[in-house]
Design a protein around this motif. Structure first.
Motif, PDB file in Angstrom:
ATOM      1  N   SER A 285     -17.787  11.979 -12.321  1.00 35.10           N
ATOM      2  CA  SER A 285     -17.951  13.056 -13.316  1.00 35.10           C
ATOM      3  C   SER A 285     -19.414  13.364 -13.575  1.00 35.10           C
ATOM      4  O   SER A 285     -19.747  14.460 -14.013  1.00 35.10           O
ATOM      5  CB  SER A 285     -17.268  12.676 -14.634  1.00 35.10           C
ATOM      6  N   GLY A 286     -20.291  12.399 -13.310  1.00 32.64           N
ATOM      7  CA  GLY A 286     -21.715  12.612 -13.550  1.00 32.64           C
ATOM      8  C   GLY A 286     -22.174  12.172 -14.922  1.00 32.64           C
ATOM      9  O   GLY A 286     -23.208  12.645 -15.410  1.00 32.64           O
ATOM     10  N   THR A 287     -21.440  11.264 -15.539  1.00 29.73           N
ATOM     11  CA  THR A 287     -21.860  10.739 -16.835  1.00 29.73           C
ATOM     12  C   THR A 287     -23.268  10.163 -16.718  1.00 29.73           C
ATOM     13  O   THR A 287     -23.516   9.294 -15.887  1.00 29.73           O
ATOM     14  CB  THR A 287     -20.901   9.624 -17.298  1.00 29.73           C
ATOM     15  N   GLY A 288     -24.178  10.678 -17.520  1.00 27.39           N
ATOM     16  CA  GLY A 288     -25.564  10.237 -17.465  1.00 27.39           C
ATOM     17  C   GLY A 288     -26.495  11.220 -16.795  1.00 27.39           C
ATOM     18  O   GLY A 288     -27.716  11.073 -16.860  1.00 27.39           O
ATOM     19  N   ALA A 289     -25.945  12.250 -16.155  1.00 26.91           N
ATOM     20  CA  ALA A 289     -26.768  13.208 -15.409  1.00 26.91           C
ATOM     21  C   ALA A 289     -27.088  14.472 -16.194  1.00 26.91           C
ATOM     22  O   ALA A 289     -27.814  15.336 -15.711  1.00 26.91           O
ATOM     23  CB  ALA A 289     -26.085  13.579 -14.093  1.00 26.91           C
ATOM     24  N   GLY A 290     -26.537  14.606 -17.414  1.00 22.26           N
ATOM     25  CA  GLY A 290     -26.855  15.757 -18.260  1.00 22.26           C
ATOM     26  C   GLY A 290     -26.101  17.023 -17.914  1.00 22.26           C
ATOM     27  O   GLY A 290     -25.428  17.105 -16.892  1.00 22.26           O
TER      28      GLY A 290
ATOM     29  N   THR B 182     -22.672  19.256 -14.572  1.00 18.54           N
ATOM     30  CA  THR B 182     -23.011  20.187 -13.494  1.00 18.54           C
ATOM     31  C   THR B 182     -23.998  19.565 -12.515  1.00 18.54           C
ATOM     32  O   THR B 182     -24.277  20.137 -11.462  1.00 18.54           O
ATOM     33  CB  THR B 182     -23.600  21.491 -14.053  1.00 18.54           C
ATOM     34  N   ASN B 183     -24.542  18.404 -12.863  1.00 19.68           N
ATOM     35  CA  ASN B 183     -25.442  17.671 -11.974  1.00 19.68           C
ATOM     36  C   ASN B 183     -24.735  16.558 -11.206  1.00 19.68           C
ATOM     37  O   ASN B 183     -25.402  15.750 -10.562  1.00 19.68           O
ATOM     38  CB  ASN B 183     -26.592  17.048 -12.786  1.00 19.68           C
TER      39      ASN B 183
ATOM     40  N   LYS C 196     -29.728  12.373 -12.938  1.00 23.52           N
ATOM     41  CA  LYS C 196     -29.678  13.599 -12.137  1.00 23.52           C
ATOM     42  C   LYS C 196     -30.175  13.357 -10.713  1.00 23.52           C
ATOM     43  O   LYS C 196     -29.563  13.811  -9.741  1.00 23.52           O
ATOM     44  CB  LYS C 196     -30.516  14.684 -12.808  1.00 23.52           C
ATOM     45  N   ASP C 197     -31.282  12.644 -10.565  1.00 23.54           N
ATOM     46  CA  ASP C 197     -31.829  12.403  -9.231  1.00 23.54           C
ATOM     47  C   ASP C 197     -30.927  11.485  -8.416  1.00 23.54           C
ATOM     48  O   ASP C 197     -30.799  11.643  -7.204  1.00 23.54           O
ATOM     49  CB  ASP C 197     -33.221  11.796  -9.341  1.00 23.54           C
TER      50      ASP C 197
END
Length: 295
Positions: free
Chosen positions: A44-49, A63-64, A280-281
């Motif tokens: 899900s990208g938890t932590g990527a904003g 979205t990241n 994100k990175d």
């Protein structure tokens, strides 16, 4: 969070050059590519904003995330592509089979015409999050064994899930991902600025114990995917050494981190759910590996 977009952009560019996005997966070049992503907080990208409305504080769909970034790059390459994002933070393997956190069963997103299924699952099935909490709040220096003991049952359940995915979407290419190494296995490196790197939070013995789990988990996911004929990508090159793209980027390592630390606990941040999750990175680097599979 600091801006590290140059690192991520370089990784993504390399994947596009190597991957040749014109002949993605099983669909013909001119046909729309129907993609579905299922899984847990890493998916899900938890932590990527930058989270989708309605998922903040629940499923944390970013979205990241690696799947959303892959979608953007596919479209930029001129490919028609659509993505159904059914991921949800906290999900285990059984949770994708049933309604979870007020969301429909993730498997319901799969259709006969689905071309690609992306997924990350397994960590929540072995109590890895609980292990991390024990490390931060107590002593986990001898607790890896109880987590590793749960891996065989997780692998068996994951193999069954791969069969269910193939039954629902028989023409789809399945790409599963690993989790990587959240904390450096050695002493703090030059980029170890986050409070999580203090020895009172993760002692050296606890880091070593935790990394026993990361290696065992990656090997199990890799082996299960291979036996099922499923593509597998991971920050690890071989379930022992990290890939060049991820080497040095674990939290408390020598280079800019790909993982969140206690910065996630600061005001207006995600909170404890994002600690030791890809930022994100990190998601961009994982997305590059996924894109290389979609040729």
């Amino acid at each position: 969070m600091k801006n590290r977009t140059l690192t991520a952009a370089a990784v993504m560019a390399a994947a596009i050059t190597a991957g040749g996005l014109g002949t993605t997966a099983s669909a013909t070049p001119n046909a729309p590519l129907n993609m579905v992503v299922i899984g847990d907080s890493t998916a899900s990208g938890t932590g990527a904003g930058y989270y989708y409305r309605g998922t903040h504080g629940t499923c944390w769909r970013s979205t990241n995330s690696y799947s959303e970034l892959a979608l953007v790059k596919l479209r930029e390459s001129g490919r028609q592509a659509e993505l159904r994002n059914a991921t949800c933070s906290g999900a285990g393997i059984n949770d994708v089979r049933r309604p979870f956190k007020g969301q429909p069963a993730q498997l319901d997103a799969l259709k006969p015409d689905t071309d690609v299924v992306l997924l990350t699952l397994g960590a929540n099935d072995i109590g890895y999050v609980e292990f991390g909490g024990l490390c931060m709040q107590g002593d986990c220096s001898k607790a890896a064994g109880s987590v590793i003991d749960q891996i065989p049952a997780m692998s068996e359940n994951l193999a069954k899930l791969f069969g269910e995915i193939k039954a629902k979407s028989p023409k789809a290419k399945i790409v599963a991902t690993g989790y990587g190494r959240q904390l450096t296995n050695g002493a703090n490196g030059a980029a170890a600025a986050d409070p999580i790197c203090d020895s009172t939070v993760f002692a050296a013995e606890e880091r070593t114990e935790g990394n026993k789990i990361t290696l065992a988990l990656d090997l199990a996911l890799r082996s299960t995917a291979e036996k099922a004929g499923v593509a597998f990508v991971s920050p690890f090159a071989d379930s022992v050494e990290l890939r060049e793209e991820f080497a040095g980027h674990s939290q408390c390592d020598s280079a800019a981190t790909f993982y969140r630390g206690f910065d996630a606990l600061e005001p207006y941040q995600e909170g404890q759910e994002a600690v030791l999750h890809l930022n994100k990175d990190g998601q961009a680097a994982l997305s590059a590996l996924v894109l290389a599979q979609l040729r």
